[in-house]
Design a protein around this motif. Sequence first.
Motif, PDB file in Angstrom:
ATOM      1  N   PRO A  77       0.724  -1.308  -0.002  1.00 43.06           N
ATOM      2  CA  PRO A  77      -0.078   0.096  -0.081  1.00 43.06           C
ATOM      3  C   PRO A  77       0.998   1.303   0.058  1.00 43.06           C
ATOM      4  O   PRO A  77       2.096   1.236   0.210  1.00 43.06           O
ATOM      5  CB  PRO A  77      -0.697  -0.016   1.258  1.00 43.06           C
ATOM      6  N   GLY A  78       0.275   2.469  -0.233  1.00 43.18           N
ATOM      7  CA  GLY A  78       0.847   3.529  -0.284  1.00 43.18           C
ATOM      8  C   GLY A  78       0.709   4.565  -1.486  1.00 43.18           C
ATOM      9  O   GLY A  78       0.662   4.019  -2.741  1.00 43.18           O
ATOM     10  N   VAL A  79       0.365   5.946  -1.146  1.00 50.06           N
ATOM     11  CA  VAL A  79       0.229   6.709  -2.164  1.00 50.06           C
ATOM     12  C   VAL A  79      -1.058   6.402  -3.111  1.00 50.06           C
ATOM     13  O   VAL A  79      -0.708   6.488  -4.219  1.00 50.06           O
ATOM     14  CB  VAL A  79       1.513   7.166  -3.019  1.00 50.06           C
ATOM     15  N   GLY A  80      -1.967   6.237  -2.306  1.00 44.59           N
ATOM     16  CA  GLY A  80      -3.214   5.673  -3.328  1.00 44.59           C
ATOM     17  C   GLY A  80      -2.871   4.698  -4.355  1.00 44.59           C
ATOM     18  O   GLY A  80      -3.706   4.717  -5.163  1.00 44.59           O
ATOM     19  N   GLY A  81      -2.288   3.673  -3.842  1.00 43.89           N
ATOM     20  CA  GLY A  81      -2.118   2.432  -4.841  1.00 43.89           C
ATOM     21  C   GLY A  81      -0.733   2.850  -5.810  1.00 43.89           C
ATOM     22  O   GLY A  81      -0.344   1.722  -6.494  1.00 43.89           O
ATOM     23  N   THR A  82      -0.210   3.925  -5.635  1.00 46.41           N
ATOM     24  CA  THR A  82       0.847   4.231  -6.819  1.00 46.41           C
ATOM     25  C   THR A  82       2.314   3.515  -6.346  1.00 46.41           C
ATOM     26  O   THR A  82       2.763   2.840  -7.234  1.00 46.41           O
ATOM     27  CB  THR A  82       1.137   5.702  -6.820  1.00 46.41           C
ATOM     28  N   MET A  83       2.376   3.423  -4.934  1.00 51.79           N
ATOM     29  CA  MET A  83       3.721   2.558  -4.567  1.00 51.79           C
ATOM     30  C   MET A  83       3.587   1.197  -5.263  1.00 51.79           C
ATOM     31  O   MET A  83       4.553   0.704  -5.577  1.00 51.79           O
ATOM     32  CB  MET A  83       4.057   2.646  -3.119  1.00 51.79           C
ATOM     33  N   GLY A  84       2.718   0.475  -4.727  1.00 47.42           N
ATOM     34  CA  GLY A  84       2.680  -0.839  -5.422  1.00 47.42           C
ATOM     35  C   GLY A  84       2.569  -0.969  -6.817  1.00 47.42           C
ATOM     36  O   GLY A  84       3.370  -1.950  -7.361  1.00 47.42           O
ATOM     37  N   ALA A  85       1.852  -0.206  -7.437  1.00 47.41           N
ATOM     38  CA  ALA A  85       1.926  -0.230  -8.991  1.00 47.41           C
ATOM     39  C   ALA A  85       3.233   0.059  -9.731  1.00 47.41           C
ATOM     40  O   ALA A  85       3.529  -0.758 -10.714  1.00 47.41           O
ATOM     41  CB  ALA A  85       0.733   0.753  -9.466  1.00 47.41           C
TER      42      ALA A  85
END
Length: 327
Positions: A77-85
């Motif tokens: 998780p993190g930064v609205g889904g951006t970290m994992g993406a």
Amino acid sequence: MKRWGIVKKGSTLILALILSAVLSSIQPIQAADKYPSKPVQLIVPWKAGGDTDALLRIIAHFAGKYLGESMVVVNVPGVGGTMGARQGKDAKPDGYTLTATHESVISSLITGVADFDFSAFIPVANMVSTPEIVAARKDAPWKDMKELVADAKKNPGSIKFGSTLGSTSHFFPLEIADAAGIKFKIVGYEGTADRQTALLGGFIDLGGSNPASGKKYFEAKRLKGLGIATEKRHPLLPDMPTLKEQGIDVVFAVNRGICAPLNTPKPIIDKLGQVFKQVSEDPEYVQKIATLGTDIVYRDPAGYKAYIEKASTTWMRLADQIGLKKK
């Protein structure tokens, strides 16, 4: 003799290049034949325990059944889904790291949260779709969308629609307003829980809901369901008309799918697409997904890509209209 030697050397070089090209084309096929030979990692870019996480864990479990190797969910998780993406897009393109995605990949680029979108991935499969409902406070003066639209045209910008700015919940009212030729007053909230509390408390007029979470509130008359953004009426709410029935040409849902890093070999993408198709048709899987109140909407790699391109074009246009898009 020298001339013959040059020709011979040239022919040898050409044959070597041809052989190299043939071997290069065979290698991805051989890789797909052996794939997978170890567990596959599925990055879920949101916290464990949420709706998206619950759905993807079921998908991963059944994917393992048809892959022959387990699919392991890893929450990043993190930064609205951006970290994992970001971690998923930068992974080695060998089919052993996949990423769970939905429309937030589009909105994150639009709002400047991320510097990449779906073009940084290869779409593998769309798996489930959770349709949106226009929910109104219990004492709202409208009984359906036709009355709401008529009121909005008389009083532009006065009807308050709660959303999380720049998220999927923001683009839902934007699409409705665009299709109906009206304007809402968008009121921003941090997340779903805050929006729901505000709507139940009558602090806003409208908000987005879905069949699973909204059904109990509609039945208890704590909220009004004015219309659902599906092609046809939903089995959980058969008495609720669609937006299309009411003259608003909008179909809207949160579509959760799977993507792979760019340059993943096509035979592996095709194999994964077939595996996820088998998952979508598995009777036990169908039953489990139904209990979560979402819909199974399988799109193969080409179908998922086409959906993404269409949604991206629409959202970019709407963001430009209201000045939401970051330059």
